[in-house]
Motif scaffolding. Structure first.
Motif, PDB file in Angstrom:
ATOM      1  N   VAL A  16      -5.579  10.267   4.569  1.00 46.97           N
ATOM      2  CA  VAL A  16      -6.326  10.999   4.283  1.00 46.97           C
ATOM      3  C   VAL A  16      -7.261  10.382   5.038  1.00 46.97           C
ATOM      4  O   VAL A  16      -8.815   9.329   4.527  1.00 46.97           O
ATOM      5  N   ALA A  23     -11.232  14.820  -1.164  1.00 47.25           N
ATOM      6  CA  ALA A  23      -9.991  13.888  -0.787  1.00 47.25           C
ATOM      7  C   ALA A  23      -9.617  13.008  -2.402  1.00 47.25           C
ATOM      8  O   ALA A  23      -8.577  12.571  -1.964  1.00 47.25           O
ATOM      9  N   LYS A  26      -6.926  14.384  -3.862  1.00 47.90           N
ATOM     10  CA  LYS A  26      -5.735  14.773  -3.257  1.00 47.90           C
ATOM     11  C   LYS A  26      -5.067  13.192  -3.465  1.00 47.90           C
ATOM     12  O   LYS A  26      -3.877  13.206  -3.310  1.00 47.90           O
ATOM     13  N   VAL A  27      -5.471  12.470  -3.355  1.00 50.60           N
ATOM     14  CA  VAL A  27      -5.308  11.104  -3.048  1.00 50.60           C
ATOM     15  C   VAL A  27      -3.940  10.868  -4.353  1.00 50.60           C
ATOM     16  O   VAL A  27      -3.629   9.778  -4.835  1.00 50.60           O
ATOM     17  N   VAL A  39      -7.014   5.291   3.433  1.00 49.52           N
ATOM     18  CA  VAL A  39      -8.033   6.606   3.484  1.00 49.52           C
ATOM     19  C   VAL A  39      -9.103   6.078   4.481  1.00 49.52           C
ATOM     20  O   VAL A  39      -9.594   5.217   4.993  1.00 49.52           O
ATOM     21  N   ILE A  76      -3.727  14.567   5.556  1.00 53.23           N
ATOM     22  CA  ILE A  76      -4.814  15.231   5.042  1.00 53.23           C
ATOM     23  C   ILE A  76      -6.104  15.254   5.282  1.00 53.23           C
ATOM     24  O   ILE A  76      -6.800  14.360   5.695  1.00 53.23           O
TER      25      ILE A  76
END
Length: 208
Positions: A16, A23, A26-27, A39, A76
């Motif tokens: 990510v 973010a 999404k995580v 990340v 992502i």
């Protein structure tokens, strides 16, 4: 045109790019699916920082570089800079799938809104037209498919195994599998007993 599918990403590497609120959302979904999440961002929200401190994610506190994508199945791009997100898409290898949080049309895949009831997962996508509408539809579905579906899906899974292992005739198998999806089984407090009787009768008929 998108091809809908469920992807098993447990223990697979996902990157990510970005450390903001988008973010973070999404995580959380990736962690729920068991992914190994890296990340990349100079800064993180307090929630993401807590995940990093707990070793639930791997944090690379640097600006994005192409090498950050190495080994990832999914990528992502969720920074607040569109040019950076596009650069991620351009840098990805042909076999890597990229989602641009701010540009669904340029993404290789999109993450739909979804609702879960135990084994039941229903995903809703508007192909990027209106994520808000997708969430509203999911809220409506949550009212239709309430908590009783948790135990009902476990019941169906157990019955399916018994039918497949106990019944030889393909037509009879299909009839039994269809029968237990009737709403009367969903709402019944005695569905196990009803199913046992159906299965016993089917086995007897096969043996005649």
């Amino acid at each position: 045109m998108l091809y809908p599918m469920n992807v098993r990403i447990r223990d697979r590497d996902v990157v990510v790019i970005g450390g903001g609120k988008v973010a973070h959302r999404k995580v959380l979904g990736l962690l729920d699916a068991g992914a190994k999440v890296k990340v990349v961002s100079p800064e993180l929200t307090s929630d993401l920082l807590s995940l990093a401190d707990a070793d639930r994610i791997s944090w690379h506190p640097t600006s994005y570089e192409e090498k950050d994508l190495e080994g990832a199945l999914l990528i992502i791009a969720a920074t607040n800079d569109h040019d950076t997100n596009l650069a991620v898409k351009m840098d990805a290898a042909p076999h890597q799938l990229v989602n641009l949080a701010d540009d669904p049309a340029e993404s290789d895949f999109q993450v739909p809104s979804f609702m879960k009831r135990g084994r039941l997962t229903i995903a809703v996508s508007t192909s990027g037209a209106s994520p808000i509408l997708a969430k509203k539809i999911c809220t409506q579905l949550e009212q239709t498919f309430d908590e009783q579906y948790d135990s009902y899906l476990e019941f169906l899974a157990a019955c399916r195994k018994k039918i497949i292992s106990s019944v030889k005739d393909g037509t009879v198998k299909k009839q039994l599998l269809m029968a237990i999806t009737d709403s009367s089984f969903l709402e019944s407090d005695e569905r196990e007993g009803r199913f046992a009787a159906l299965l016993e009768e089917a086995i007897k008929e096969e043996g005649q």
